[in-house]
Design a protein around this motif. Structure first.
Motif, PDB file in Angstrom:
ATOM      1  N   PHE A  85      12.438  -4.492  -2.893  1.00 32.55           N
ATOM      2  CA  PHE A  85      12.539  -5.189  -1.618  1.00 32.55           C
ATOM      3  C   PHE A  85      11.542  -6.343  -1.532  1.00 32.55           C
ATOM      4  N   ALA A  86      11.845  -7.296  -0.676  1.00 36.08           N
ATOM      5  CA  ALA A  86      10.881  -8.340  -0.330  1.00 36.08           C
ATOM      6  C   ALA A  86       9.832  -7.714   0.595  1.00 36.08           C
ATOM      7  N   LEU A  87       8.574  -8.031   0.369  1.00 40.72           N
ATOM      8  CA  LEU A  87       7.489  -7.476   1.180  1.00 40.72           C
ATOM      9  C   LEU A  87       6.973  -8.541   2.134  1.00 40.72           C
ATOM     10  N   HIS A  88       6.753  -8.152   3.372  1.00 41.73           N
ATOM     11  CA  HIS A  88       6.192  -9.084   4.348  1.00 41.73           C
ATOM     12  C   HIS A  88       4.726  -9.353   4.028  1.00 41.73           C
ATOM     13  N   ASP A  89       4.189 -10.404   4.639  1.00 37.78           N
ATOM     14  CA  ASP A  89       2.859 -10.865   4.255  1.00 37.78           C
ATOM     15  C   ASP A  89       1.756  -9.836   4.492  1.00 37.78           C
ATOM     16  N   ASP A  90       1.915  -8.954   5.495  1.00 40.75           N
ATOM     17  CA  ASP A  90       0.864  -7.971   5.728  1.00 40.75           C
ATOM     18  C   ASP A  90       0.724  -6.999   4.557  1.00 40.75           C
ATOM     19  N   TRP A  95      -2.426  -5.582  -0.476  1.00 38.81           N
ATOM     20  CA  TRP A  95      -2.430  -5.471  -1.935  1.00 38.81           C
ATOM     21  C   TRP A  95      -3.466  -6.431  -2.535  1.00 38.81           C
ATOM     22  N   ILE A  96      -3.423  -7.671  -2.099  1.00 42.39           N
ATOM     23  CA  ILE A  96      -4.351  -8.679  -2.607  1.00 42.39           C
ATOM     24  C   ILE A  96      -5.795  -8.326  -2.274  1.00 42.39           C
ATOM     25  N   ALA A  97      -6.023  -7.821  -1.071  1.00 41.06           N
ATOM     26  CA  ALA A  97      -7.380  -7.448  -0.669  1.00 41.06           C
ATOM     27  C   ALA A  97      -7.929  -6.341  -1.560  1.00 41.06           C
ATOM     28  N   ASP A  98      -7.093  -5.373  -1.907  1.00 40.71           N
ATOM     29  CA  ASP A  98      -7.540  -4.295  -2.802  1.00 40.71           C
ATOM     30  C   ASP A  98      -7.921  -4.844  -4.168  1.00 40.71           C
ATOM     31  N   GLU A  99      -7.125  -5.781  -4.681  1.00 39.29           N
ATOM     32  CA  GLU A  99      -7.421  -6.365  -5.991  1.00 39.29           C
ATOM     33  C   GLU A  99      -8.661  -7.252  -5.927  1.00 39.29           C
ATOM     34  N   ALA A 100      -8.841  -7.955  -4.818  1.00 39.72           N
ATOM     35  CA  ALA A 100      -9.975  -8.871  -4.687  1.00 39.72           C
ATOM     36  C   ALA A 100     -11.302  -8.142  -4.662  1.00 39.72           C
ATOM     37  N   ARG A 101     -11.294  -6.911  -4.179  1.00 47.08           N
ATOM     38  CA  ARG A 101     -12.537  -6.147  -4.095  1.00 47.08           C
ATOM     39  C   ARG A 101     -13.128  -5.848  -5.470  1.00 47.08           C
ATOM     40  N   ILE A 102     -12.287  -5.836  -6.488  1.00 43.63           N
ATOM     41  CA  ILE A 102     -12.783  -5.500  -7.828  1.00 43.63           C
ATOM     42  C   ILE A 102     -12.676  -6.689  -8.786  1.00 43.63           C
ATOM     43  N   ALA A 103     -12.380  -7.871  -8.249  1.00 44.25           N
ATOM     44  CA  ALA A 103     -12.234  -9.063  -9.089  1.00 44.25           C
ATOM     45  C   ALA A 103     -13.599  -9.667  -9.394  1.00 44.25           C
ATOM     46  N   ILE A 104     -13.904  -9.812 -10.670  1.00 43.12           N
ATOM     47  CA  ILE A 104     -15.188 -10.393 -11.060  1.00 43.12           C
ATOM     48  C   ILE A 104     -15.040 -11.481 -12.124  1.00 43.12           C
ATOM     49  N   LEU A 115      -0.609 -12.828  -7.727  1.00 43.45           N
ATOM     50  CA  LEU A 115      -0.116 -12.018  -6.613  1.00 43.45           C
ATOM     51  C   LEU A 115       0.226 -12.899  -5.409  1.00 43.45           C
ATOM     52  N   TYR A 116      -0.628 -13.896  -5.147  1.00 43.63           N
ATOM     53  CA  TYR A 116      -0.323 -14.825  -4.058  1.00 43.63           C
ATOM     54  C   TYR A 116       1.012 -15.526  -4.312  1.00 43.63           C
ATOM     55  N   GLU A 117       1.241 -15.943  -5.553  1.00 45.34           N
ATOM     56  CA  GLU A 117       2.489 -16.633  -5.874  1.00 45.34           C
ATOM     57  C   GLU A 117       3.688 -15.706  -5.671  1.00 45.34           C
TER      58      GLU A 117
END
Length: 396
Positions: A85-90, A95-104, A115-117
């Motif tokens: 399915f298409a996922l709404h922005d929320d 999802w992006i916030a979870d990945e950003a927390r561990i991005a170094i 993911l943004y794309e």
């Protein structure tokens, strides 16, 4: 929405509602605990039984795994959800916030950008573009002035910021936030350079964009504090005057589509789309209003068909992307699947890709709208890809 399209949307909602009877609170889900192991297993079994075409079960599973911090399983669940399915922005933002927390690392940042794309390929929204811009600008401003990657990071941020205003800068309610980010970027990139061309152009484009509230006046005040050329200040006043007139032309339509209104949501947005066409502000403005309409009306095949037809004016590739989005949002619509496959062929997609899309179409229709599967089968065959299709336009 036409009766035919409306019924399909309602059928899908009813199917999802009935399927979700066994995929939420009745499976032992707890909002506080995020769901126990038994609930998670039951949701996984529900999804396996329906080929993954149960939106509510996907949402419940992601929520349950997120609540229990099962990051590896959560990643797999999100990927499966996104595939179906298409996922709404929320959902994408979480999802992006979870990945950003561990991005170094640079590799991690590239993963987040990807993911943004993907998120923007589902829905183009001001919050998503705003978050994407902020992500890139934060990295850019963290680099030392002599960093070898500064120029490349600047160009990447600029390219995304320009795409953002091209897509949603015409949003009269929130688009000004994207214009402000573009100005911020150009002012940062300007540094101590005496060439103000890019920054000035960004300001002037912002001042020409209709905007509700005091956004336009704030932008004009900011420009006056920055600009020293009297001729440019005069031009800015003229641009702002035109933008104010454009805002007034759209104010009533904005009020009708505002959340909590009494008018039918789809009818209100269709009225706004008709107004934008009448104002002749260009396809970009019409497309922006359609993008905004698609968020609350994502189950309208007729609206998606209109949007994809407009996208087709920019070429076969643009239409193919729009048709792919339409089928992902309305996987119960045989007409949209046929149009998607036809657009893929028209744009020159590889036969293997068309065949994969055909498989997804038959799988989705088998579970969501089995009665309409025959229409797809009659329209095309798989030897090794569907033959050229001529889907009938959807009637409102």
């Amino acid at each position: 929405m036409g009766k035919k399209a409306e019924k399909k949307a309602e059928d899908m909602e009813e199917d999802e509602s009935s399927d979700s009877d066994s995929s939420g609170s009745e499976l032992g889900m707890s909002d506080e605990e995020g769901g126990g192991e038994e609930a998670i297993l039951a949701l996984q079994q529900t999804l396996a039984a329906c080929g993954g075409y149960d939106y509510d079960a996907h949402a419940d599973l992601v929520r349950a795994l997120s609540g229990r911090a099962k990051m590896k399983e959560l990643g797999k669940a999100r990927e499966a959800f996104s595939a179906a399915f298409a996922l709404h922005d929320d959902l994408w933002m979480e999802w992006i916030a979870d990945e950003a927390r561990i991005a170094i690392s640079d590799k991690d940042r590239a993963k987040i950008a990807a993911l943004y794309e993907r998120a923007l390929a589902d829905f183009s929204s001001v919050p998503l573009w705003e978050s994407y811009n902020a992500f890139l600008l934060a990295h850019l401003t963290s680099l030392p002035a002599d960093d070898a990657g500064l120029a490349q990071a600047t160009e990447q941020a600029r390219a995304v910021a320009e795409r953002a205003v091209a897509s949603m800068g015409a949003d009269v309610t929130d688009g000004h936030r994207l214009w402000t980010q573009l100005v911020d970027l150009e002012l940062f990139a300007l540094g101590a350079s005496p060439d103000k061309t890019r920054a000035r152009a960004a300001f002037m484009r912002q001042l020409a964009a209709p905007a509700l509230g005091d956004a336009l006046e704030k932008a004009l005040t900011r420009f006056k504090a920055w600009e020293t050329d009297d001729a440019q200040l005069t031009a800015a006043e003229a641009a702002a005057k035109g933008a104010r007139a454009g805002t007034e032309e759209r104010r009533a339509a904005e009020a009708r589509v505002a959340p909590g209104g009494d008018e039918d949501v789809l009818e209100a947005w269709n009225g706004y789309i008709a107004l934008e066409k009448k104002l002749k502000g260009g396809d970009a403005r019409v497309r922006c209003v359609m993008e905004r309409a698609l968020a609350p009306c994502c189950l309208s095949p007729v609206l998606w068909d209109s949007y994809a037809t407009l996208a087709g004016a920019s070429g076969p590739a643009s239409e193919a992307r729009a048709r792919a989005r339409s089928a992902k949002n309305c996987p119960f619509s045989a007409e949209l699947w046929c149009a998607h496959l036809a657009a893929m062929e028209k744009s020159g997609s590889p036969g293997a890709a068309v065949a994969q899309a055909y498989d997804r179409a038959t799988s989705a229709l088998r579970f969501l709208a089995p009665a309409s599967l025959s229409r797809l089968l009659m329209a095309c065959t798989l030897n090794p890809k569907p033959q050229t299709l001529n889907p009938k336009p959807l009637n409102p």
